[in-house]
Motif scaffolding. Structure first.
Motif, PDB file in Angstrom:
ATOM      1  N   ILE A 179       3.532  -7.800   6.267  1.00 10.86           N
ATOM      2  CA  ILE A 179       4.824  -7.624   6.942  1.00 10.86           C
ATOM      3  C   ILE A 179       4.615  -6.630   8.077  1.00 10.86           C
ATOM      4  CG2 ILE A 179       7.263  -7.053   6.699  1.00 10.86           C
ATOM      5  CD1 ILE A 179       6.982  -7.519   3.688  1.00 10.86           C
ATOM      6  N   GLN A 180       4.247  -7.153   9.219  1.00 12.59           N
ATOM      7  CA  GLN A 180       3.952  -6.286  10.359  1.00 12.59           C
ATOM      8  C   GLN A 180       5.211  -5.587  10.864  1.00 12.59           C
ATOM      9  OE1 GLN A 180       1.786  -8.320  13.412  1.00 12.59           O
ATOM     10  NE2 GLN A 180       0.221  -9.028  12.003  1.00 12.59           N
ATOM     11  N   GLY A 181       5.045  -4.308  11.204  1.00 12.71           N
ATOM     12  CA  GLY A 181       6.139  -3.555  11.802  1.00 12.71           C
ATOM     13  C   GLY A 181       7.140  -2.998  10.827  1.00 12.71           C
ATOM     14  N   CYS A 182       6.824  -2.977   9.548  1.00 13.14           N
ATOM     15  CA  CYS A 182       7.768  -2.486   8.542  1.00 13.14           C
ATOM     16  C   CYS A 182       7.073  -1.466   7.649  1.00 13.14           C
ATOM     17  CB  CYS A 182       8.287  -3.651   7.712  1.00 13.14           C
ATOM     18  SG  CYS A 182       9.597  -3.197   6.571  1.00 13.14           S
ATOM     19  N   ALA A 183       7.667  -0.283   7.536  1.00  8.88           N
ATOM     20  CA  ALA A 183       7.103   0.783   6.702  1.00  8.88           C
ATOM     21  C   ALA A 183       8.225   1.709   6.256  1.00  8.88           C
ATOM     22  CB  ALA A 183       6.050   1.564   7.472  1.00  8.88           C
ATOM     23  N   ALA A 184       7.924   2.555   5.303  1.00 14.56           N
ATOM     24  CA  ALA A 184       8.880   3.570   4.844  1.00 14.56           C
ATOM     25  C   ALA A 184       8.117   4.841   4.514  1.00 14.56           C
ATOM     26  CB  ALA A 184       9.639   3.076   3.613  1.00 14.56           C
ATOM     27  N   VAL A 238      10.094   6.415  -1.867  1.00 11.02           N
ATOM     28  CA  VAL A 238       9.446   5.597  -0.836  1.00 11.02           C
ATOM     29  C   VAL A 238       9.426   4.134  -1.265  1.00 11.02           C
ATOM     30  CG1 VAL A 238       6.960   5.648  -1.433  1.00 11.02           C
ATOM     31  CG2 VAL A 238       7.666   5.669   0.935  1.00 11.02           C
ATOM     32  N   LYS A 239       9.270   3.871  -2.555  1.00  9.01           N
ATOM     33  CA  LYS A 239       9.296   2.492  -3.029  1.00  9.01           C
ATOM     34  C   LYS A 239      10.678   1.876  -2.820  1.00  9.01           C
ATOM     35  CE  LYS A 239       7.233   2.086  -7.115  1.00  9.01           C
ATOM     36  NZ  LYS A 239       6.658   2.460  -8.420  1.00  9.01           N
ATOM     37  N   LEU A 240      11.725   2.635  -3.106  1.00  2.27           N
ATOM     38  CA  LEU A 240      13.093   2.163  -2.897  1.00  2.27           C
ATOM     39  C   LEU A 240      13.360   1.951  -1.401  1.00  2.27           C
ATOM     40  CD1 LEU A 240      16.008   1.594  -3.849  1.00  2.27           C
ATOM     41  CD2 LEU A 240      16.422   4.044  -3.620  1.00  2.27           C
ATOM     42  N   LEU A 241      13.000   2.932  -0.582  1.00  2.00           N
ATOM     43  CA  LEU A 241      13.232   2.824   0.855  1.00  2.00           C
ATOM     44  C   LEU A 241      12.437   1.670   1.472  1.00  2.00           C
ATOM     45  CD1 LEU A 241      13.300   6.586   1.908  1.00  2.00           C
ATOM     46  CD2 LEU A 241      15.240   5.007   1.672  1.00  2.00           C
ATOM     47  N   PHE A 242      11.248   1.395   0.929  1.00  2.00           N
ATOM     48  CA  PHE A 242      10.465   0.285   1.449  1.00  2.00           C
ATOM     49  C   PHE A 242      11.167  -1.040   1.170  1.00  2.00           C
ATOM     50  CE2 PHE A 242       6.962  -2.856   1.227  1.00  2.00           C
ATOM     51  CZ  PHE A 242       6.641  -2.835   2.575  1.00  2.00           C
ATOM     52  N   ARG A 243      11.727  -1.189  -0.027  1.00  2.00           N
ATOM     53  CA  ARG A 243      12.476  -2.418  -0.340  1.00  2.00           C
ATOM     54  C   ARG A 243      13.649  -2.597   0.624  1.00  2.00           C
ATOM     55  NH1 ARG A 243      11.564  -5.158  -4.868  1.00  2.00           N
ATOM     56  NH2 ARG A 243      10.294  -4.217  -6.476  1.00  2.00           N
ATOM     57  N   VAL A 244      14.360  -1.506   0.903  1.00  2.00           N
ATOM     58  CA  VAL A 244      15.489  -1.547   1.842  1.00  2.00           C
ATOM     59  C   VAL A 244      14.991  -1.917   3.240  1.00  2.00           C
ATOM     60  CG1 VAL A 244      17.269  -0.141   2.966  1.00  2.00           C
ATOM     61  CG2 VAL A 244      16.904   0.055   0.501  1.00  2.00           C
ATOM     62  N   ALA A 245      13.883  -1.313   3.654  1.00  7.22           N
ATOM     63  CA  ALA A 245      13.325  -1.597   4.980  1.00  7.22           C
ATOM     64  C   ALA A 245      12.879  -3.052   5.090  1.00  7.22           C
ATOM     65  CB  ALA A 245      12.151  -0.661   5.263  1.00  7.22           C
ATOM     66  N   VAL A 246      12.245  -3.577   4.054  1.00  3.39           N
ATOM     67  CA  VAL A 246      11.799  -4.970   4.072  1.00  3.39           C
ATOM     68  C   VAL A 246      13.003  -5.898   4.168  1.00  3.39           C
ATOM     69  CG1 VAL A 246      10.716  -6.807   2.716  1.00  3.39           C
ATOM     70  CG2 VAL A 246       9.603  -4.583   2.914  1.00  3.39           C
ATOM     71  N   ASP A 247      14.024  -5.637   3.386  1.00  4.41           N
ATOM     72  CA  ASP A 247      15.228  -6.465   3.416  1.00  4.41           C
ATOM     73  C   ASP A 247      15.818  -6.501   4.829  1.00  4.41           C
ATOM     74  OD1 ASP A 247      17.385  -7.998   2.059  1.00  4.41           O
ATOM     75  OD2 ASP A 247      18.590  -6.274   2.698  1.00  4.41           O
ATOM     76  N   ALA A 248      15.982  -5.332   5.446  1.00  7.16           N
ATOM     77  CA  ALA A 248      16.536  -5.262   6.800  1.00  7.16           C
ATOM     78  C   ALA A 248      15.618  -5.955   7.801  1.00  7.16           C
ATOM     79  CB  ALA A 248      16.766  -3.802   7.192  1.00  7.16           C
ATOM     80  N   VAL A 306       0.862  -1.176   0.000  1.00  3.74           N
ATOM     81  CA  VAL A 306       0.000   0.000   0.000  1.00  3.74           C
ATOM     82  C   VAL A 306       0.903   1.232   0.000  1.00  3.74           C
ATOM     83  CG1 VAL A 306      -1.768   1.281   1.279  1.00  3.74           C
ATOM     84  CG2 VAL A 306      -1.764  -1.234   1.312  1.00  3.74           C
ATOM     85  N   ILE A 307       0.694   2.105  -0.984  1.00  5.68           N
ATOM     86  CA  ILE A 307       1.423   3.373  -1.029  1.00  5.68           C
ATOM     87  C   ILE A 307       0.404   4.482  -0.807  1.00  5.68           C
ATOM     88  CG2 ILE A 307       2.836   4.926  -2.419  1.00  5.68           C
ATOM     89  CD1 ILE A 307       3.901   2.422  -3.844  1.00  5.68           C
ATOM     90  N   GLU A 308       0.630   5.235   0.260  1.00  7.31           N
ATOM     91  CA  GLU A 308      -0.274   6.320   0.617  1.00  7.31           C
ATOM     92  C   GLU A 308       0.363   7.661   0.278  1.00  7.31           C
ATOM     93  OE1 GLU A 308      -2.715   4.768   4.396  1.00  7.31           O
ATOM     94  OE2 GLU A 308      -0.568   5.038   4.771  1.00  7.31           O
ATOM     95  N   THR A 309      -0.436   8.537  -0.309  1.00  8.39           N
ATOM     96  CA  THR A 309       0.010   9.880  -0.635  1.00  8.39           C
ATOM     97  C   THR A 309      -0.538  10.844   0.395  1.00  8.39           C
ATOM     98  OG1 THR A 309      -0.075   9.322  -2.986  1.00  8.39           O
ATOM     99  CG2 THR A 309       0.022  11.665  -2.413  1.00  8.39           C
ATOM    100  N   GLY A 310       0.377  11.550   1.069  1.00  3.29           N
ATOM    101  CA  GLY A 310      -0.018  12.550   2.053  1.00  3.29           C
ATOM    102  C   GLY A 310       0.169  13.941   1.489  1.00  3.29           C
ATOM    103  N   PRO A 311      -0.097  14.958   2.279  1.00  3.96           N
ATOM    104  CA  PRO A 311       0.033  16.336   1.804  1.00  3.96           C
ATOM    105  C   PRO A 311       1.459  16.693   1.365  1.00  3.96           C
ATOM    106  CG  PRO A 311      -1.116  16.270   3.910  1.00  3.96           C
ATOM    107  CD  PRO A 311      -0.626  14.895   3.631  1.00  3.96           C
ATOM    108  N   VAL A 312       2.457  16.139   2.047  1.00  3.02           N
ATOM    109  CA  VAL A 312       3.845  16.491   1.707  1.00  3.02           C
ATOM    110  C   VAL A 312       4.765  15.275   1.659  1.00  3.02           C
ATOM    111  CG1 VAL A 312       3.690  18.842   2.607  1.00  3.02           C
ATOM    112  CG2 VAL A 312       4.390  16.986   4.122  1.00  3.02           C
ATOM    113  N   SER A 313       4.197  14.059   1.751  1.00  4.00           N
ATOM    114  CA  SER A 313       5.053  12.876   1.752  1.00  4.00           C
ATOM    115  C   SER A 313       4.278  11.643   1.297  1.00  4.00           C
ATOM    116  CB  SER A 313       5.617  12.639   3.156  1.00  4.00           C
ATOM    117  OG  SER A 313       4.561  12.362   4.052  1.00  4.00           O
ATOM    118  N   PHE A 314       5.008  10.548   1.158  1.00  7.09           N
ATOM    119  CA  PHE A 314       4.441   9.262   0.776  1.00  7.09           C
ATOM    120  C   PHE A 314       4.811   8.243   1.842  1.00  7.09           C
ATOM    121  CE2 PHE A 314       4.885  11.611  -3.075  1.00  7.09           C
ATOM    122  CZ  PHE A 314       3.812  11.238  -3.859  1.00  7.09           C
ATOM    123  N   GLY A 315       3.958   7.259   2.045  1.00  5.77           N
ATOM    124  CA  GLY A 315       4.232   6.164   2.966  1.00  5.77           C
ATOM    125  C   GLY A 315       3.974   4.848   2.263  1.00  5.77           C
TER     126      GLY A 315
END
Length: 92
Positions: free
Chosen positions: A24-29, A37-47, A9-18
């Motif tokens: 995968i509980q407990g993992c977000a970017a 955010v897509k790149l950072l999410f892949r890094v976060a999932v890997d870690a 799930v990619i959420e668009t906020g007023p000034v950022s993306f999540g």
């Protein structure tokens, strides 16, 4: 090494993306751009998966294939669903 495809799930906020994956509980970017955010999410999932393995925890299983009312790849308001394929770390 095997891989799994997680609904993301990619959420668009007023000034950022999540980004997060329901399976995968407990993992977000979070970031200021969708591409980042897509790149950072892949890094976060890997870690996250490596830490689960190190702690002897079970790897998450990709079970979510849809979210009612949303179509994969088609933005719906502030939410977009995409697939994220990740390599699962091998046990030592």
């Amino acid at each position: 090494m095997s891989s799994q495809r997680f609904l993301t799930v990619i959420e668009t906020g007023p000034v950022s993306f999540g980004a997060f994956a329901p399976d995968i509980q407990g993992c977000a970017a979070f970031s200021v751009s969708k591409d980042e955010v897509k790149l950072l999410f892949r890094v976060a999932v890997d870690a996250h998966l490596r830490e689960l393995l190190k702690a002897g925890e079970q790897m998450p299983i990709a079970e979510t294939t849809e979210i009612p009312g949303l179509t994969i790849g088609v933005p719906s308001g502030a939410i977009t669903l995409e697939w994220t394929t990740v390599e699962l770390p091998a046990a030592a």
